[in-house]
Design a protein around this motif. Structure first.
Motif, PDB file in Angstrom:
ATOM      1  N   ILE A  15     -44.606   6.234 -21.636  1.00  0.00           N
ATOM      2  CA  ILE A  15     -43.392   6.258 -20.804  1.00  0.00           C
ATOM      3  C   ILE A  15     -42.840   4.843 -20.620  1.00  0.00           C
ATOM      4  O   ILE A  15     -41.625   4.623 -20.713  1.00  0.00           O
ATOM      5  CB  ILE A  15     -43.677   6.931 -19.443  1.00  0.00           C
ATOM      6  N   SER A  16     -43.709   3.879 -20.380  1.00  0.00           N
ATOM      7  CA  SER A  16     -43.280   2.495 -20.180  1.00  0.00           C
ATOM      8  C   SER A  16     -42.597   1.945 -21.426  1.00  0.00           C
ATOM      9  O   SER A  16     -41.542   1.306 -21.339  1.00  0.00           O
ATOM     10  CB  SER A  16     -44.486   1.630 -19.797  1.00  0.00           C
ATOM     11  N   ILE A  17     -43.193   2.190 -22.579  1.00  0.00           N
ATOM     12  CA  ILE A  17     -42.592   1.729 -23.836  1.00  0.00           C
ATOM     13  C   ILE A  17     -41.244   2.408 -24.051  1.00  0.00           C
ATOM     14  O   ILE A  17     -40.267   1.758 -24.451  1.00  0.00           O
ATOM     15  CB  ILE A  17     -43.543   2.002 -25.024  1.00  0.00           C
ATOM     16  N   ALA A  18     -41.178   3.695 -23.782  1.00  0.00           N
ATOM     17  CA  ALA A  18     -39.920   4.426 -23.949  1.00  0.00           C
ATOM     18  C   ALA A  18     -38.829   3.853 -23.047  1.00  0.00           C
ATOM     19  O   ALA A  18     -37.687   3.657 -23.484  1.00  0.00           O
ATOM     20  CB  ALA A  18     -40.124   5.910 -23.663  1.00  0.00           C
ATOM     21  N   PHE A  19     -39.172   3.554 -21.798  1.00  0.00           N
ATOM     22  CA  PHE A  19     -38.181   2.980 -20.884  1.00  0.00           C
ATOM     23  C   PHE A  19     -37.720   1.602 -21.345  1.00  0.00           C
ATOM     24  O   PHE A  19     -36.541   1.273 -21.231  1.00  0.00           O
ATOM     25  CB  PHE A  19     -38.708   2.912 -19.452  1.00  0.00           C
ATOM     26  N   PHE A  20     -38.637   0.788 -21.844  1.00  0.00           N
ATOM     27  CA  PHE A  20     -38.244  -0.529 -22.351  1.00  0.00           C
ATOM     28  C   PHE A  20     -37.256  -0.367 -23.504  1.00  0.00           C
ATOM     29  O   PHE A  20     -36.216  -1.040 -23.556  1.00  0.00           O
ATOM     30  CB  PHE A  20     -39.471  -1.335 -22.807  1.00  0.00           C
ATOM     31  N   GLN A  21     -37.558   0.525 -24.431  1.00  0.00           N
ATOM     32  CA  GLN A  21     -36.675   0.749 -25.578  1.00  0.00           C
ATOM     33  C   GLN A  21     -35.313   1.285 -25.129  1.00  0.00           C
ATOM     34  O   GLN A  21     -34.268   0.812 -25.587  1.00  0.00           O
ATOM     35  CB  GLN A  21     -37.329   1.708 -26.575  1.00  0.00           C
ATOM     36  N   ILE A  22     -35.332   2.261 -24.256  1.00  0.00           N
ATOM     37  CA  ILE A  22     -34.076   2.848 -23.762  1.00  0.00           C
ATOM     38  C   ILE A  22     -33.239   1.798 -23.054  1.00  0.00           C
ATOM     39  O   ILE A  22     -32.032   1.680 -23.304  1.00  0.00           O
ATOM     40  CB  ILE A  22     -34.361   4.049 -22.835  1.00  0.00           C
ATOM     41  N   ARG A  23     -33.866   1.038 -22.169  1.00  0.00           N
ATOM     42  CA  ARG A  23     -33.113   0.022 -21.424  1.00  0.00           C
ATOM     43  C   ARG A  23     -32.533  -1.023 -22.362  1.00  0.00           C
ATOM     44  O   ARG A  23     -31.380  -1.421 -22.221  1.00  0.00           O
ATOM     45  CB  ARG A  23     -34.015  -0.652 -20.385  1.00  0.00           C
ATOM     46  N   TYR A  24     -33.312  -1.482 -23.318  1.00  0.00           N
ATOM     47  CA  TYR A  24     -32.806  -2.500 -24.235  1.00  0.00           C
ATOM     48  C   TYR A  24     -31.618  -1.967 -25.035  1.00  0.00           C
ATOM     49  O   TYR A  24     -30.556  -2.572 -25.062  1.00  0.00           O
ATOM     50  CB  TYR A  24     -33.902  -2.998 -25.186  1.00  0.00           C
ATOM     51  N   TRP A  25     -31.813  -0.836 -25.691  1.00  0.00           N
ATOM     52  CA  TRP A  25     -30.754  -0.320 -26.562  1.00  0.00           C
ATOM     53  C   TRP A  25     -29.547   0.154 -25.776  1.00  0.00           C
ATOM     54  O   TRP A  25     -28.416  -0.021 -26.191  1.00  0.00           O
ATOM     55  CB  TRP A  25     -31.305   0.782 -27.473  1.00  0.00           C
ATOM     56  N   GLN A  95     -31.900 -12.964 -27.688  1.00  0.00           N
ATOM     57  CA  GLN A  95     -32.141 -11.664 -27.057  1.00  0.00           C
ATOM     58  C   GLN A  95     -32.848 -10.725 -28.035  1.00  0.00           C
ATOM     59  O   GLN A  95     -33.868 -10.131 -27.707  1.00  0.00           O
ATOM     60  CB  GLN A  95     -30.828 -11.054 -26.609  1.00  0.00           C
ATOM     61  N   PHE A  96     -32.320 -10.592 -29.236  1.00  0.00           N
ATOM     62  CA  PHE A  96     -32.930  -9.682 -30.205  1.00  0.00           C
ATOM     63  C   PHE A  96     -34.301 -10.186 -30.636  1.00  0.00           C
ATOM     64  O   PHE A  96     -35.241  -9.404 -30.780  1.00  0.00           O
ATOM     65  CB  PHE A  96     -32.036  -9.474 -31.427  1.00  0.00           C
ATOM     66  N   PHE A  97     -34.431 -11.494 -30.834  1.00  0.00           N
ATOM     67  CA  PHE A  97     -35.720 -12.075 -31.225  1.00  0.00           C
ATOM     68  C   PHE A  97     -36.766 -11.809 -30.136  1.00  0.00           C
ATOM     69  O   PHE A  97     -37.906 -11.447 -30.447  1.00  0.00           O
ATOM     70  CB  PHE A  97     -35.552 -13.573 -31.484  1.00  0.00           C
ATOM     71  N   SER A  98     -36.381 -11.949 -28.881  1.00  0.00           N
ATOM     72  CA  SER A  98     -37.291 -11.670 -27.765  1.00  0.00           C
ATOM     73  C   SER A  98     -37.670 -10.195 -27.734  1.00  0.00           C
ATOM     74  O   SER A  98     -38.827  -9.838 -27.490  1.00  0.00           O
ATOM     75  CB  SER A  98     -36.643 -12.065 -26.436  1.00  0.00           C
ATOM     76  N   TYR A  99     -36.683  -9.328 -27.971  1.00  0.00           N
ATOM     77  CA  TYR A  99     -36.946  -7.882 -28.025  1.00  0.00           C
ATOM     78  C   TYR A  99     -37.953  -7.571 -29.135  1.00  0.00           C
ATOM     79  O   TYR A  99     -38.914  -6.817 -28.933  1.00  0.00           O
ATOM     80  CB  TYR A  99     -35.649  -7.114 -28.257  1.00  0.00           C
ATOM     81  N   LEU A 100     -37.736  -8.159 -30.296  1.00  0.00           N
ATOM     82  CA  LEU A 100     -38.620  -7.929 -31.436  1.00  0.00           C
ATOM     83  C   LEU A 100     -40.041  -8.409 -31.125  1.00  0.00           C
ATOM     84  O   LEU A 100     -41.019  -7.692 -31.381  1.00  0.00           O
ATOM     85  CB  LEU A 100     -38.064  -8.641 -32.674  1.00  0.00           C
ATOM     86  N   LEU A 101     -40.163  -9.599 -30.554  1.00  0.00           N
ATOM     87  CA  LEU A 101     -41.489 -10.123 -30.211  1.00  0.00           C
ATOM     88  C   LEU A 101     -42.157  -9.295 -29.119  1.00  0.00           C
ATOM     89  O   LEU A 101     -43.376  -9.076 -29.161  1.00  0.00           O
ATOM     90  CB  LEU A 101     -41.385 -11.588 -29.802  1.00  0.00           C
ATOM     91  N   ALA A 102     -41.383  -8.816 -28.155  1.00  0.00           N
ATOM     92  CA  ALA A 102     -41.945  -7.949 -27.115  1.00  0.00           C
ATOM     93  C   ALA A 102     -42.475  -6.655 -27.740  1.00  0.00           C
ATOM     94  O   ALA A 102     -43.574  -6.201 -27.404  1.00  0.00           O
ATOM     95  CB  ALA A 102     -40.899  -7.639 -26.054  1.00  0.00           C
ATOM     96  N   SER A 103     -41.716  -6.075 -28.647  1.00  0.00           N
ATOM     97  CA  SER A 103     -42.129  -4.831 -29.303  1.00  0.00           C
ATOM     98  C   SER A 103     -43.385  -5.050 -30.148  1.00  0.00           C
ATOM     99  O   SER A 103     -44.301  -4.216 -30.133  1.00  0.00           O
ATOM    100  CB  SER A 103     -40.998  -4.283 -30.169  1.00  0.00           C
ATOM    101  N   LEU A 104     -43.454  -6.164 -30.858  1.00  0.00           N
ATOM    102  CA  LEU A 104     -44.648  -6.474 -31.660  1.00  0.00           C
ATOM    103  C   LEU A 104     -45.864  -6.727 -30.765  1.00  0.00           C
ATOM    104  O   LEU A 104     -46.985  -6.351 -31.112  1.00  0.00           O
ATOM    105  CB  LEU A 104     -44.384  -7.670 -32.568  1.00  0.00           C
ATOM    106  N   THR A 105     -45.632  -7.342 -29.625  1.00  0.00           N
ATOM    107  CA  THR A 105     -46.724  -7.588 -28.681  1.00  0.00           C
ATOM    108  C   THR A 105     -47.288  -6.274 -28.161  1.00  0.00           C
ATOM    109  O   THR A 105     -48.506  -6.128 -28.006  1.00  0.00           O
ATOM    110  CB  THR A 105     -46.244  -8.476 -27.519  1.00  0.00           C
ATOM    111  N   VAL A 106     -46.425  -5.302 -27.909  1.00  0.00           N
ATOM    112  CA  VAL A 106     -46.897  -3.980 -27.454  1.00  0.00           C
ATOM    113  C   VAL A 106     -47.754  -3.325 -28.537  1.00  0.00           C
ATOM    114  O   VAL A 106     -48.819  -2.769 -28.246  1.00  0.00           O
ATOM    115  CB  VAL A 106     -45.703  -3.069 -27.081  1.00  0.00           C
ATOM    116  N   ILE A 107     -47.310  -3.407 -29.767  1.00  0.00           N
ATOM    117  CA  ILE A 107     -48.094  -2.837 -30.874  1.00  0.00           C
ATOM    118  C   ILE A 107     -49.463  -3.504 -30.940  1.00  0.00           C
ATOM    119  O   ILE A 107     -50.490  -2.837 -31.117  1.00  0.00           O
ATOM    120  CB  ILE A 107     -47.327  -2.981 -32.206  1.00  0.00           C
TER     121      ILE A 107
END
Length: 121
Positions: A15-25, A95-107
């Motif tokens: 749920i947390s990952i989904a909310f992060f993705q939804i909020r970003y996009w 912004q996008f670079f930070s989003y990408l790094l945040a997503s990779l960190t979650v993985i």
């Protein structure tokens, strides 16, 4: 009790990952106006996520001192929070670079938790 708490923790991760993705996009990419509940609810979910993670660690006996993978996962959580905050506040390429790094960190954090290894790949 452990399986129930762990399963609840995993559900909160999703749920947390989904909310992060939804909020970003939704906010940063599509330019949709912010809705209050989409700003507040993720903080509640993340608080529950942290509490269930602590509960799982207590039940299972894992501590950052006896489980190096847990220490690394907690440090990665701080990195994720930092990159996530930049992704939501900055604009342009950073912004996008930070989003990408945040997503990779979650993985990475998920891989560490599943494999109980600092370098799980």
């Amino acid at each position: 009790m452990y399986p129930i708490v762990k399963q609840f923790h995993v559900i909160l991760v999703i749920i947390s990952i989904a909310f992060f993705q939804i909020r970003y996009w939704r906010f940063q990419v599509m330019g949709k106006p912010s809705q209050t509940w989409l700003k507040i609810l993720p903080h509640g979910i993340d608080t529950l996520l942290l509490l269930t993670g602590l509960w799982v660690a207590i039940i299972s006996g894992f501590t950052p001192m006896n489980s190096p993978w847990l220490m690394v996962k907690l440090l990665a959580l701080l990195v994720y929070i930092g990159f996530g905050a930049l992704a939501m506040k900055k604009s342009g390429g950073l912004q996008f670079f930070s989003y990408l790094l945040a997503s990779l960190t979650v993985i990475y954090m998920i891989s560490v938790a599943m494999n109980k290894a600092i370098w799980p790949f």
